[in-house]
Design an enzyme around this catalytic site. Structure first.
Site, PDB file in Angstrom:
ATOM      1  N   CYS A 157       0.840  -1.192   0.000  1.00 49.17           N
ATOM      2  CA  CYS A 157       0.000   0.000   0.000  1.00 49.17           C
ATOM      3  C   CYS A 157       0.876   1.244   0.000  1.00 49.17           C
ATOM      4  O   CYS A 157       2.104   1.167   0.068  1.00 49.17           O
ATOM      5  CB  CYS A 157      -0.933   0.013   1.204  1.00 49.17           C
ATOM      6  SG  CYS A 157      -0.051   0.085   2.780  1.00 49.17           S
TER       7      CYS A 157
ATOM      8  N   CYS B 180      45.408 -19.884 -19.418  1.00 48.41           N
ATOM      9  CA  CYS B 180      45.468 -21.269 -18.970  1.00 48.41           C
ATOM     10  C   CYS B 180      44.533 -21.486 -17.787  1.00 48.41           C
ATOM     11  O   CYS B 180      43.916 -20.544 -17.293  1.00 48.41           O
ATOM     12  CB  CYS B 180      46.902 -21.651 -18.585  1.00 48.41           C
ATOM     13  SG  CYS B 180      47.515 -20.667 -17.190  1.00 48.41           S
TER      14      CYS B 180
ATOM     15  N   CYS C 205      44.933 -19.335 -14.729  1.00 47.80           N
ATOM     16  CA  CYS C 205      44.327 -17.996 -14.833  1.00 47.80           C
ATOM     17  C   CYS C 205      42.870 -18.065 -14.380  1.00 47.80           C
ATOM     18  O   CYS C 205      42.385 -17.186 -13.657  1.00 47.80           O
ATOM     19  CB  CYS C 205      44.366 -17.492 -16.272  1.00 47.80           C
ATOM     20  SG  CYS C 205      46.009 -17.316 -16.972  1.00 47.80           S
TER      21      CYS C 205
ATOM     22  N   ASP D 169      11.262  24.968 -33.214  1.00 46.47           N
ATOM     23  CA  ASP D 169      12.354  25.345 -34.104  1.00 46.47           C
ATOM     24  C   ASP D 169      11.865  25.129 -35.535  1.00 46.47           C
ATOM     25  O   ASP D 169      10.956  24.344 -35.779  1.00 46.47           O
ATOM     26  CB  ASP D 169      13.566  24.457 -33.801  1.00 46.47           C
ATOM     27  CG  ASP D 169      14.679  24.647 -34.796  1.00 46.47           C
ATOM     28  OD1 ASP D 169      15.080  25.802 -35.004  1.00 46.47           O
ATOM     29  OD2 ASP D 169      15.137  23.646 -35.374  1.00 46.47           O
TER      30      ASP D 169
ATOM     31  N   ASP E  17      15.369  19.910 -32.803  1.00 46.08           N
ATOM     32  CA  ASP E  17      16.075  18.692 -33.218  1.00 46.08           C
ATOM     33  C   ASP E  17      17.581  18.851 -33.302  1.00 46.08           C
ATOM     34  O   ASP E  17      18.299  17.864 -33.469  1.00 46.08           O
ATOM     35  CB  ASP E  17      15.561  18.239 -34.592  1.00 46.08           C
ATOM     36  CG  ASP E  17      16.134  19.064 -35.726  1.00 46.08           C
ATOM     37  OD1 ASP E  17      16.242  20.297 -35.548  1.00 46.08           O
ATOM     38  OD2 ASP E  17      16.466  18.497 -36.774  1.00 46.08           O
TER      39      ASP E  17
ATOM     40  N   ASP F  20      19.545  23.527 -30.367  1.00 45.52           N
ATOM     41  CA  ASP F  20      18.270  23.552 -29.639  1.00 45.52           C
ATOM     42  C   ASP F  20      18.410  23.054 -28.203  1.00 45.52           C
ATOM     43  O   ASP F  20      17.485  23.222 -27.403  1.00 45.52           O
ATOM     44  CB  ASP F  20      17.224  22.673 -30.351  1.00 45.52           C
ATOM     45  CG  ASP F  20      16.799  23.262 -31.689  1.00 45.52           C
ATOM     46  OD1 ASP F  20      16.553  24.474 -31.729  1.00 45.52           O
ATOM     47  OD2 ASP F  20      16.734  22.505 -32.673  1.00 45.52           O
TER      48      ASP F  20
END
Length: 829
Positions: free
Chosen positions: A25, A92, A95, A513, A712, A716
């Site tokens: 809730c 190897c 590692c 624009d 765009d 802008d």
């Protein structure tokens, strides 16, 4: 200029998301938020009940501290999905062992497995594990690691949701099966005198109570256990929630019945009654409400699920002279992927061979397939239609457009609108106030009520506790946000910030624009009018041959138009540029001269024959050029940035929504004014530099009120940030999109009225939900307390209170789900 998106978080803050289990809730939401906000370093914390997610912002905040805070508040953070690491430098088996041991030492790691052949490691950890710690641990032992795009935890979320739903269904069926005999024995005896007599004569009243005791105990101990496991600890922490209300209410009815069954002499004369059926039915009805709620919640997140289904699972990659099908995670940048007809494109990329049509409706909302040839960009998740394409991968995994869309939708769905602050303030005190009201109700009935006063006191206090669960309040806003933002994504409108949903509804003016927003954003040959006896193809080929020697954008547009018409351009000789006038050259033995009217006059040519056309072009904001062949005027040409085909309709829709439309552009006043007249734009601000756009936005806001800015380009970005709501055309630059609150994926201005109409519909939906949630509690708590009893003898049974409480949440969810059918229409307001 002060950035507008840093109200609650500071620059440099890191965002962390946690899944929180156990919230039921709005008071749970407030409790978790306060617990997270108290963690040192947290700048802001927002919790969403509908998604079960918490978003925390803060610099240097230890994830384990956040998990501990949530758990201390009485909730759970589940373990994350396994982390997958790409590990470089292993040669190897030793590692592998070294890396595994390093990973295993990281606090919170449960298991680590590293594969030498694939150079990958998979790490399973607890909820507090941070992936950056894994990368650092690998680096400390001399190897390089990077976090791969792991399997999204939406699968885990879906599994958790399915498990929850199955558990609720199982508990509901068990509770209903055990409750039905209790309900029939008790309520049947009350409602049908003959049934009461039959029970007394056969089973016996006390034996009936014993049977009800056994069945109700099973209901509370098993299906109802979830309420006590969560509610009683919350009560002991002095932080009661909805589960606490249910637990106290049902245990009060059950405890009273126990005394009446086994120790009746402790009760005053005339008060020996049992209420087993109330306790059992309340648990059953609330489980029913929870199950319906869980099912509806699942549907609110279907937009994300549908987006996830758009991701291809495998890709056919060209390797070693052939095509190999590999899992999507194994596709690397610059791989070339073959896409056959009917297949989803697996990655973002560039077409290297083939041609086809691609259905991009899932990105843009536009149903018309788009032609794709070599050099065209394609987006992962879109559907190839007709031909086979070879696509070079330019973005994979989390960098693809689809992955970013999913993240944006998730962020917006988890947002908290300003209106939610009202709900938070109320619900913080709501449950404690309800418990106080229940105690007051009990005391009032016990002192002033008719006989049997204790019975009346108990029944009405339990009814108050049960009716007042604030589930509907907590769900009212987030469910509408989830469905609304999901529907927006399907329409190509992405809300990067959820609060834009509320602010857009309040917008009074839309500033746009010009270049790339109202117009196509690139010059095109828009007009070519011929003198008598002149052939279009011949003139266009000759003029384009001359302009092909120039790099001017107007020249490029003329050449592009000739190429689009498949014209062969002859070679131009003796090319000369006449500064400020035009160009000339010899083409196929014809002297071709192209330029302004003053150039024609210097050649002794009058342009009066095209006066009417030139006047019209000027009114449209276009600058005419003239072409002469061998000293004879042949054509008038106009190259301009054409207005997008649906721009006028979009502006008309904005006017229909009651909005002013302003244009802000760096273009000259004449061109801007011509376009404004053509489109019916209300206000024009022309010849402004990028920094001047911000000043223009501020002036328009001061004059009209809330403002949405649509742009765009990189120039802008400041204006997008300064506006109340910044809206970026999705075909624009990344910088503009990052600065915006809303992204219009289609590149069409029609997305603006779509977004505003969706904002209005979503806020209207939230208003309906909040009205229902608040009005329901405000009206029914007094009824449950018994205020109507002195007038009409009306009492609200705890059983009906439980049913009403469950239905209120289902109503709110059902109302929110109506937004899934939202369709923007021009007349919608």
């Amino acid at each position: 200029m002060t950035p507008k998106h840093h109200d609650s978080a500071r620059d440099g803050d890191r965002t962390q998301d946690l899944t929180v289990l156990g919230m039921t809730c709005a008071s749970c939401v407030g409790r978790v938020e306060r617990a997270l906000a108290a963690v040192p370093g947290v700048a802001a914390a927002a919790v969403n009940l509908a998604t079960g997610r918490a978003t925390v912002q803060g610099a240097g905040v230890d994830r384990r501290a956040l998990v501990a805070a949530v758990e201390k508040a009485g909730y759970e953070v589940p373990a994350p999905a396994p982390f997958e690491l790409g590990i470089e430098g292993m040669t190897c088996a030793s590692c592998v062992g070294r890396v595994e041991r390093a990973l295993a030492k990281v606090s919170g790691v449960r298991s680590a497995s590293v594969n030498l052949a694939t150079h990958r490691g998979v790490v399973q950890g607890d909820a507090g594990l941070e992936p950056e710690a894994l990368v650092a641990a690998v680096a400390r032992v001399g190897y390089a690691a990077r976090l791969l795009e792991a399997a999204r935890d939406d699968g885990d979320d879906a599994r958790r949701h399915d498990d929850e739903l199955r558990g609720l269904r199982r508990d509901l069926l068990l509770a209903a099966g055990l409750t039905l005999p209790v309900f029939v024995l008790e309520m049947g005896a009350h409602l049908v005198p003959a049934f009461h007599a039959a029970v007394a004569a056969t089973l016996g009243t006390h034996n009936s109570w014993l049977l009800q005791f056994v069945l109700t105990t099973l209901v509370l101990a098993f299906p109802g256990r979830r309420f006590y496991r969560a509610g009683l600890p919350a009560l002991l922490r002095a932080a009661p929630d909805m589960n606490s209300l249910v637990a106290v209410g049902t245990l009060a009815a059950y405890g009273y019945s126990l005394v009446a069954t086994f120790l009746p002499r402790l009760l005053p004369a005339g008060t020996v009654n049992v209420y087993y059926e109330a306790a059992a039915v309340i648990v059953t009805l609330i489980l029913l409400g929870r199950m319906l709620e869980a099912r509806a919640k699942g549907r609110t997140s279907e937009a994300i699920k549908r987006l996830l289904t758009l991701q291809a699972k495998t890709a056919r990659v060209r390797r070693d002279g052939g095509a190999v099908e590999v899992p999507l995670a194994q596709v690397a940048l610059d791989d070339v992927v073959d896409v056959r007809p009917g297949e989803r494109i697996a990655v973002d990329g560039e077409v290297v061979d083939g041609d086809s049509y691609v259905d991009e409706s899932m990105i843009t909302g536009e149903p018309v397939p788009v032609a794709k040839t070599a050099g065209a960009r394609v987006v992962g998740g879109t559907v190839n239609q007709t031909g086979t394409l070879g696509v070079r991968a330019t973005a994979v995994g989390g960098a693809t457009v689809l992955a970013q869309i999913i993240r944006l939708v998730e962020q917006a769905q988890g947002a908290k609108l300003p209106i939610q602050g009202l709900v938070d303030r109320i619900t913080m005190w709501f449950v404690p106030v309800v418990m106080a009201l229940a105690l007051l109700t009990f005391a009032a009935w016990w002192v002033f009520g008719p006989s049997p006063a204790l019975t009346f006191a108990l029944v009405n206090a339990v009814a108050v506790l049960i009716i007042a669960c604030p589930c509907a309040m907590g769900l009212a806003t987030p469910t509408s946000i989830m469905v609304g933002t999901g529907r927006g994504a399907e329409l190509g409108v992405l809300f990067r910030k959820g609060e834009a949903l509320q602010l857009l509804k309040e917008a009074a003016v839309v500033a746009v624009d010009k270049t790339g927003t109202l117009t196509e954003g690139r010059p095109l040959l828009t007009d070519l009018h011929l003198a008598d006896g002149v052939v279009r193809a011949r003139v266009l080929a000759l003029v384009a041959a001359v302009e092909d020697r120039s790099e001017h954008p107007i020249a490029r547009a003329i050449v592009a138009a000739a190429t689009a018409e498949n014209l062969v351009l002859p070679a131009a000789e003796a090319f000369e540029s006449v500064t400020g006038h035009g160009v000339r050259a010899q083409v196929d033995g014809v002297r071709v001269e192209v330029g302004a009217d003053r150039f024609m006059r210097t050649l002794g040519l009058e342009v009066d024959a095209f006066a009417a056309v030139a006047q019209r072009l000027g009114e449209e904001g276009k600058t005419p050029l003239y072409a002469a062949l061998d000293g004879r005027l042949a054509a008038i040409i106009a190259v301009s940035d054409p207005i997008k085909s649906d721009t006028a309709a979009a502006i008309a829709r904005l006017h229909a929504l009651g909005l002013k439309v302003a244009m802000i552009t760096g273009d000259n006043r004449a061109t801007a004014g011509a376009i404004a007249r053509q489109l019916g734009i209300d206000e024009v601000v022309a010849e402004v530099l990028p920094e001047g756009k911000v000043d223009a936005v501020e002036r328009l806001k001061a004059a009209h009120g809330r403002l949405a800015y649509v742009g765009d380009g990189i120039n802008d970005a400041p204006a997008l940030a300064a506006a109340d709501v910044g809206m970026a055309i999705g075909t624009g630059t990344d910088v503009a999109i990052e600065a915006a609150d809303v992204v219009l994926m289609s590149g069409s201005l029609q997305g603006v009225p779509d977004a505003i109409a969706l904002s209005k519909a979503t806020m209207r939906n939230i208003g309906q939900n909040l009205f229902w949630a608040f009005a329901y509690n405000t009206a029914l708590i007094p009824v449950a307390a018994g205020v109507l009893y002195p007038l009409w003898g009306v009492l609200l049974s705890p059983v009906f209170a439980a049913g009403a409480m469950a239905l209120s949440s289902v109503f709110v969810l059902g109302n929110a789900l109506r937004l899934r059918r939202f369709q923007p229409r021009p007349e919608r307001a």
